[in-house]
Design an enzyme around this catalytic site. Sequence first.
Site, PDB file in Angstrom:
ATOM      1  N   THR A 161       4.518  -8.519   5.360  1.00 50.91           N
ATOM      2  CA  THR A 161       4.470  -9.927   4.960  1.00 50.91           C
ATOM      3  C   THR A 161       4.967 -10.078   3.524  1.00 50.91           C
ATOM      4  O   THR A 161       5.451 -11.147   3.149  1.00 50.91           O
ATOM      5  CB  THR A 161       3.040 -10.504   5.078  1.00 50.91           C
ATOM      6  OG1 THR A 161       2.125  -9.572   4.502  1.00 50.91           O
ATOM      7  CG2 THR A 161       2.667 -10.749   6.534  1.00 50.91           C
TER       8      THR A 161
ATOM      9  N   LYS B 106       7.397 -12.994   1.491  1.00 54.83           N
ATOM     10  CA  LYS B 106       7.128 -13.628   0.190  1.00 54.83           C
ATOM     11  C   LYS B 106       8.297 -13.393  -0.768  1.00 54.83           C
ATOM     12  O   LYS B 106       8.712 -14.290  -1.505  1.00 54.83           O
ATOM     13  CB  LYS B 106       5.838 -13.046  -0.428  1.00 54.83           C
ATOM     14  CG  LYS B 106       4.592 -13.319   0.403  1.00 54.83           C
ATOM     15  CD  LYS B 106       3.434 -12.371   0.065  1.00 54.83           C
ATOM     16  CE  LYS B 106       2.390 -12.417   1.173  1.00 54.83           C
ATOM     17  NZ  LYS B 106       1.369 -11.353   1.054  1.00 54.83           N
TER      18      LYS B 106
ATOM     19  N   LYS C 216       5.679   3.980   4.798  1.00 58.81           N
ATOM     20  CA  LYS C 216       6.358   2.950   4.020  1.00 58.81           C
ATOM     21  C   LYS C 216       7.440   3.546   3.113  1.00 58.81           C
ATOM     22  O   LYS C 216       8.273   2.842   2.574  1.00 58.81           O
ATOM     23  CB  LYS C 216       5.349   2.163   3.188  1.00 58.81           C
ATOM     24  CG  LYS C 216       4.367   1.349   4.051  1.00 58.81           C
ATOM     25  CD  LYS C 216       3.329   0.649   3.194  1.00 58.81           C
ATOM     26  CE  LYS C 216       2.214  -0.018   3.972  1.00 58.81           C
ATOM     27  NZ  LYS C 216       2.608  -1.295   4.615  1.00 58.81           N
TER      28      LYS C 216
ATOM     29  N   ARG D 228       0.830  -1.196   0.000  1.00 59.66           N
ATOM     30  CA  ARG D 228       0.000   0.000   0.000  1.00 59.66           C
ATOM     31  C   ARG D 228       0.869   1.252   0.000  1.00 59.66           C
ATOM     32  O   ARG D 228       1.996   1.251   0.506  1.00 59.66           O
ATOM     33  CB  ARG D 228      -0.914   0.002   1.229  1.00 59.66           C
ATOM     34  CG  ARG D 228      -2.127  -0.886   1.066  1.00 59.66           C
ATOM     35  CD  ARG D 228      -2.971  -0.505  -0.127  1.00 59.66           C
ATOM     36  NE  ARG D 228      -3.725   0.690   0.149  1.00 59.66           N
ATOM     37  CZ  ARG D 228      -5.022   0.730   0.385  1.00 59.66           C
ATOM     38  NH1 ARG D 228      -5.737  -0.387   0.344  1.00 59.66           N
ATOM     39  NH2 ARG D 228      -5.637   1.868   0.622  1.00 59.66           N
TER      40      ARG D 228
HETATM   41  C1  26Q Z   1     -10.278   0.961  10.008  1.00 57.65           C
HETATM   42  C2  26Q Z   1     -11.415   1.733  10.231  1.00 57.65           C
HETATM   43  C3  26Q Z   1     -12.101   2.315   9.169  1.00 57.65           C
HETATM   44  C4  26Q Z   1     -11.663   2.071   7.879  1.00 57.65           C
HETATM   45  C5  26Q Z   1     -10.547   1.292   7.659  1.00 57.65           C
HETATM   46  C6  26Q Z   1      -9.857   0.745   8.733  1.00 57.65           C
HETATM   47  C7  26Q Z   1      -8.662  -0.093   8.493  1.00 57.65           C
HETATM   48  C8  26Q Z   1      -8.677  -1.045   7.493  1.00 57.65           C
HETATM   49  C9  26Q Z   1      -7.566  -1.829   7.245  1.00 57.65           C
HETATM   50  C10 26Q Z   1      -7.518   0.054   9.242  1.00 57.65           C
HETATM   51  C11 26Q Z   1      -6.408  -0.740   9.005  1.00 57.65           C
HETATM   52  C12 26Q Z   1      -6.422  -1.694   7.994  1.00 57.65           C
HETATM   53  C13 26Q Z   1      -5.291  -2.550   7.664  1.00 57.65           C
HETATM   54  C14 26Q Z   1      -4.164  -2.605   8.322  1.00 57.65           C
HETATM   55  C15 26Q Z   1      -3.067  -3.474   7.872  1.00 57.65           C
HETATM   56  O1  26Q Z   1      -3.105  -4.037   6.800  1.00 57.65           O
HETATM   57  N1  26Q Z   1      -2.027  -3.615   8.694  1.00 57.65           N
HETATM   58  C16 26Q Z   1      -0.896  -4.460   8.334  1.00 57.65           C
HETATM   59  O2  26Q Z   1      -1.110  -5.750   8.865  1.00 57.65           O
HETATM   60  C17 26Q Z   1      -0.126  -6.652   8.411  1.00 57.65           C
HETATM   61  C18 26Q Z   1      -0.488  -8.024   8.932  1.00 57.65           C
HETATM   62  O3  26Q Z   1      -0.227  -8.118  10.290  1.00 57.65           O
HETATM   63  C19 26Q Z   1       1.248  -6.213   8.853  1.00 57.65           C
HETATM   64  O4  26Q Z   1       2.179  -7.094   8.274  1.00 57.65           O
HETATM   65  C20 26Q Z   1       1.523  -4.793   8.415  1.00 57.65           C
HETATM   66  O5  26Q Z   1       2.750  -4.348   8.963  1.00 57.65           O
HETATM   67  C21 26Q Z   1       0.398  -3.889   8.860  1.00 57.65           C
HETATM   68  O6  26Q Z   1       0.581  -2.579   8.354  1.00 57.65           O
END
Ligand code: 26Q
Length: 820
Positions: A663, A667, A561, A556
């Site tokens: 992650t 990979k 990042k 992302r």
């Molecule tokens: C929350 C509220 C409202 C709208 C969206 C969200 C939301 C959605 C997705 C907040 C966060 C996320 C995703 C977070 C995410 O992908 N975090 C990642 O998780 C991975 C798995 O553990 C880690 O490897 C990454 O470091 C971390 O950034």
Amino acid sequence: MTPPSSDLGTSAEALEHSILNHIRFTLGAYPKSASDNDWWTATCLAVRDRVMEAATRSRSLHRDQGVRRVHYFSLEYLMGRLLENNLRNCGLYDAARTALQNQGRSLEQLLEAEPDMGLGNGGLGRLAACFLDSLSSQNLPAIGYGIHYEFGLFRQEFVNGRQVEHPDAWVRDGSPWKIARPSYRQRVKLYGRVENRFDDAGNSKRVWVDGKCLLGLPWDIPIVGYDSHTINVLRLWQAQADEDFNFQVFNEGSYIEALREKAIAETVSKVLYPNDATESGKELRLVQQYFFVACSLADMLRRFKNGYSLPLRELPAKAAIQLNDTHPAVAIAELMRILVDEEDLPWDEAWSICQRTFSYTNHTLLPEALEMWSVGLFGRVLPRHLEIIYQINADFLNGPVEARWPGDDHKKRSLSLIDERGGKFVRMAHLSVLGSHHTNGVAALHTRLLQERLFNDFHQLFPERFVNVTNGVTFHRWLDVCNPQLAALITESIGEGWRKDSTQLRKLEALADNAAFAQRYRDIKRSHKVVLSRIIEQTCGVKTSPDALFDVQIKRLHEYKRQHLNLLHIVALYREILNNPNADFHPRVFVFGAKAAPGYYLAKNIIHAINSLAAKVNHDPRVGDKLKVVFLPNYGVSLAEKIIPAADLSEQISTAGKEASGTGNMKLALNGALTIGTLDGANVEIAQEVGDENIFIFGLTVEQVTDLKSRGYNPWEYYWANETLRESLDWLSSDAFTGNAADFKPLRDSLLEHGDPYLCLADFDSYAKAQARVDAAYKDPQRWTRMAILNTARMGFFSSDRTILQYAREIWDLPQVIVP
Ligand code: 26Q
């Protein structure tokens, strides 16, 4: 490998027969004139038939044995494509290829036509998908619960270098993988108010009245593990209007109005929120969270009541619930509501059941990404749940907190479930820690920082609750499916054992200096680079040489990042090449893939800047083949499967302390890309595993970042101290790239005027030097290949099979159940 079914047959002939039957009888088509989509659908259905047979067996065995299950609650599942994964996991790949070949069709071609199931944003959603794979592969009884979004993460396009979003209608024509379960529909209530009522004995009781009802229709997707007969399901809820309950409008004769209500109800599962950090305070998001949580808990309790003749207080013996971040944390209040209000359990007993049922995974340290809901909004949507949260909070602050820190209001304020520093907000992370028996971080460094920083007070109160479970990825998809050539070479060299025990990859160490092996390893990498070059030419119109170093940053788009650190360094290289045309620099192709949240202005500015740099560099005759920059549009699981096996270098360059784990780093290293990275997230553990000499580490450590910030970081000092940096940044923010000097002012301003919050300038010099070490290493192909082989050999720890077994043993207390 044992295929999941005997009855339907697993030979190429049996499969061909099934496929033809589906073409004729399910799709009503003629084999002669059937479309590619028909053949793909029929193939999926033929596989699904076999999977369903095994799924039924798994389900009845689990039911008969009264097994304990884990319920994985996640707002996101980034499954990608399913056919190839399912074929390989059940050992039907070759049979399907032959079957289709006999019909004059190419399996490979059909596989490419499958739309991605992209019901997630990034790492967290993909982790959930890897976990589902490993749960089935490891014979762990599990259910994944989530939302059946009609639109997954947007499709990305670039127009004049800028991101444009399009809806992703992944199931417009249905999907052969999902099966509706209308008999398990659930009804959910929202809004309304809470009243005091008295029962016959004169006891007062809080009752949630009025409110609106929604229906949840479950869709099941079977989850096929590798070489296992356990088929778990992913159950996704689709929101529907409850015509029975909200029928007054109909009675008033207002047909159109009734249909409008119906459309509003259906918006609840319409679209995935495209942010990977909290989108603050959006009511629909809270409704989504509660809708899916309420449906899932009701479904789980239905199964508990029907399946085991046990009282509710025994729930924790049979059911574990894992909260994938705080997004489903309202489940804690909902389970309390059910137990106290509907099942009439005493409050303390209900609370103990909750705490023994839930566990919580945190995925972020970024303060702005911690979920908070304004008390006003929360109370309007879920009035009874807000009361329950206040009660939990009062019990906590007056109980354990007061006992430990008597009279300490500062501690109470910092531990409270309600943030009162300017408006009142429910802190979902605090609710999650408090309502769970375990809280885990996703990498060793991340967990340490959770304990020392984010949840320090909670850690002091409940030290035994905090554990680390380092993330992993499924090798079945991220090696077997995306790099079958390397998987085959490995198997040929060290046997099949690594597929079930990934630590056996270490046996490859002995081959790191074997010239014949190294040559084949290199040939495989090159063949993937040839394929990726073709994709790049088709999508970006840029010719690249597979002999260049393929340097990739795929994730992302986020300031933390630091795609813009990569960008600045490419600008510096470009200048260097122009100033010094004869410098001995190995040709490089910089590959980017990233989606920006649609409302994240600066992230979009960075995309525009990279694309504009690419447009200039790629057509500059003075540069020639030395430097190419490509930004592949619409990065997602399927594109990752093409890029990862072709990568030489993996950019993992977040500011230390910001990336919980990562992650993609795993990979890429597994597929033999060397990492250039900071000591952040799982990079720290990757460095430990592969050895410092097989990774390019640079930049400030977490402690140095903290120290620098506390001393008062001033990006201008770095700007003035480093001529290369200064000239690169100035060049980027001149009119040289788009003809308009204002285009990248937001980017420049964030780095200089707004304090460079992620320390790009502070890390620039160290990054550039690490990149110079990369260049030197790549010029020695023997040495580079040796390092790459050692990366593959030493990544066994990062299999999600290991991760999931650790959850099963240390958090869920979940035994494996072998399905015969
Ligand atoms: C929350 C509220 C409202 C709208 C969206 C969200 C939301 C959605 C997705 C907040 C966060 C996320 C995703 C977070 C995410 O992908 N975090 C990642 O998780 C991975 C798995 O553990 C880690 O490897 C990454 O470091 C971390 O950034």
